[in-house]
Design a protein around this motif. Structure first.
Motif, PDB file in Angstrom:
ATOM      1  N   TRP A  33      42.098  32.241  29.822  1.00  0.00           N
ATOM      2  CA  TRP A  33      40.733  32.383  30.344  1.00  0.00           C
ATOM      3  C   TRP A  33      40.605  31.871  31.772  1.00  0.00           C
ATOM      4  CZ3 TRP A  33      36.936  35.387  29.091  1.00  0.00           C
ATOM      5  CH2 TRP A  33      36.927  35.959  27.811  1.00  0.00           C
ATOM      6  N   ARG A  36      41.900  34.713  33.855  1.00  0.00           N
ATOM      7  CA  ARG A  36      40.971  35.847  33.749  1.00  0.00           C
ATOM      8  C   ARG A  36      39.716  35.616  34.589  1.00  0.00           C
ATOM      9  NH1 ARG A  36      40.413  36.803  27.920  1.00  0.00           N
ATOM     10  NH2 ARG A  36      42.145  38.279  28.134  1.00  0.00           N
ATOM     11  N   ILE A  37      39.161  34.432  34.509  1.00  0.00           N
ATOM     12  CA  ILE A  37      37.934  34.121  35.256  1.00  0.00           C
ATOM     13  C   ILE A  37      38.194  34.124  36.760  1.00  0.00           C
ATOM     14  CG2 ILE A  37      36.264  32.278  35.742  1.00  0.00           C
ATOM     15  CD1 ILE A  37      36.392  31.621  32.708  1.00  0.00           C
ATOM     16  N   ARG A  38      39.354  33.606  37.173  1.00  0.00           N
ATOM     17  CA  ARG A  38      39.704  33.631  38.595  1.00  0.00           C
ATOM     18  C   ARG A  38      39.792  35.062  39.119  1.00  0.00           C
ATOM     19  NH1 ARG A  38      41.855  29.220  41.319  1.00  0.00           N
ATOM     20  NH2 ARG A  38      41.862  27.278  40.121  1.00  0.00           N
ATOM     21  N   GLN A  40      38.286  37.672  37.826  1.00  0.00           N
ATOM     22  CA  GLN A  40      36.935  38.238  37.802  1.00  0.00           C
ATOM     23  C   GLN A  40      36.137  37.795  39.025  1.00  0.00           C
ATOM     24  OE1 GLN A  40      35.617  36.788  33.992  1.00  0.00           O
ATOM     25  NE2 GLN A  40      36.151  38.685  32.917  1.00  0.00           N
ATOM     26  N   LEU A  41      36.194  36.495  39.329  1.00  0.00           N
ATOM     27  CA  LEU A  41      35.442  35.963  40.458  1.00  0.00           C
ATOM     28  C   LEU A  41      35.941  36.528  41.785  1.00  0.00           C
ATOM     29  CD1 LEU A  41      35.058  32.214  39.390  1.00  0.00           C
ATOM     30  CD2 LEU A  41      33.298  33.985  39.381  1.00  0.00           C
ATOM     31  N   ALA A  42      37.244  36.776  41.854  1.00  0.00           N
ATOM     32  CA  ALA A  42      37.828  37.321  43.080  1.00  0.00           C
ATOM     33  C   ALA A  42      37.692  38.839  43.151  1.00  0.00           C
ATOM     34  CB  ALA A  42      39.302  36.932  43.168  1.00  0.00           C
ATOM     35  N   GLN A  43      37.115  39.424  42.103  1.00  0.00           N
ATOM     36  CA  GLN A  43      36.915  40.877  42.020  1.00  0.00           C
ATOM     37  C   GLN A  43      38.234  41.634  42.215  1.00  0.00           C
ATOM     38  OE1 GLN A  43      33.711  41.705  44.826  1.00  0.00           O
ATOM     39  NE2 GLN A  43      32.173  41.213  43.276  1.00  0.00           N
ATOM     40  N   GLN A  44      39.271  41.098  41.581  1.00  0.00           N
ATOM     41  CA  GLN A  44      40.591  41.740  41.602  1.00  0.00           C
ATOM     42  C   GLN A  44      40.640  42.770  40.468  1.00  0.00           C
ATOM     43  OE1 GLN A  44      43.207  41.258  43.737  1.00  0.00           O
ATOM     44  NE2 GLN A  44      41.957  39.885  44.986  1.00  0.00           N
ATOM     45  N   SER A 146      48.204  30.097  40.420  1.00  0.00           N
ATOM     46  CA  SER A 146      46.771  29.995  40.735  1.00  0.00           C
ATOM     47  C   SER A 146      46.045  28.984  39.874  1.00  0.00           C
ATOM     48  CB  SER A 146      46.102  31.371  40.595  1.00  0.00           C
ATOM     49  OG  SER A 146      45.951  31.745  39.232  1.00  0.00           O
TER      50      SER A 146
END
Length: 209
Positions: A33, A36-38, A40-44, A146
């Motif tokens: 998670w 995954r959240i990183r 999502q936040l980076a819009q990758q 990361s």
């Protein structure tokens, strides 16, 4: 081996020189998670779809990078389940595609304007039609770094082992995990999960006869 201009020979340096070789660790649920959240936040969009399907599919590297859009989607609709013929064993293996993975894949396919007959993750290099295993390994390395993990302890097999290990820990159902991984022998699943004698004894202690 290559020959130098003067006629002497030298060995090519192997790609894994100075790297720790051995069974790679699976990710823990909180680590899954965190990555995954990183993403999502980076819009990758591409990497999020890649990460999610790597976790869900439990596929080996060559099968994962070789996925076509048609393997996981009908038209623009990503399926709940998919089936793939494994390159190594030529045996079919099925896997589930969870809701957040379907959403990530739909976003990626739409963003990249991919067609059914195209590879799901095309390579950005002209020499390869799809992402290579080496590129996949570099992506995994980037993911684990990361969130502060030691990249030498993780690799592409980390992605294959992660969900399988979590399923085993919750259910202790080796046969189910064997089917999900597409292993022909149960012994292979035991070795792959790294099950130890302590695990077996713990299960035995919890079973009263």
């Amino acid at each position: 081996m290559q020959t130098k201009p003067n006629g002497t020979q030298h060995l090519n340096t192997p790609w894994n020189k100075d790297k720790i070789i051995g069974q790679k660790r699976p990710l823990k649920l909180q680590e899954v998670w965190a990555i995954r959240i990183r993403l999502q936040l980076a819009q990758q969009i591409r990497e999020l779809a890649f990460f999610n399907i790597a976790i869900d599919s439990k596929l080996g590297g060559c099968d994962l990078v070789g996925l076509h859009v048609s393997d996981i989607a009908h038209g623009h609709a990503v399926m709940n389940r998919a089936i793939v013929l494994q390159q190594k064993t030529q045996r079919p293996v099925q896997f589930e595609i969870t809701e957040h993975t379907r959403e990530a894949l739909t976003a990626w396919i739409t963003h990249a304007k991919l067609k059914d007959d195209q590879f799901l993750f095309p390579s950005r290099k002209h020499a390869s039609p799809h992402l290579s295993i080496r590129q996949y390994a570099r992506v995994v390395e980037r993911w684990v770094i990361s969130i502060g993990l030691d990249p030498s302890a993780y690799g592409t097999h980390t992605m294959r082992r992660t969900k399988a290990t979590l399923i085993y820990k919750r259910t202790k159902n080796l046969r189910a995990v064997q089917l999900l991984l597409g292993h022909t022998k149960l012994e292979s699943t035991v070795r792959y999960l790294g099950i130890k004698v302590d695990d077996a004894l713990e299960m035995a202690e919890q079973t009263e006869v």
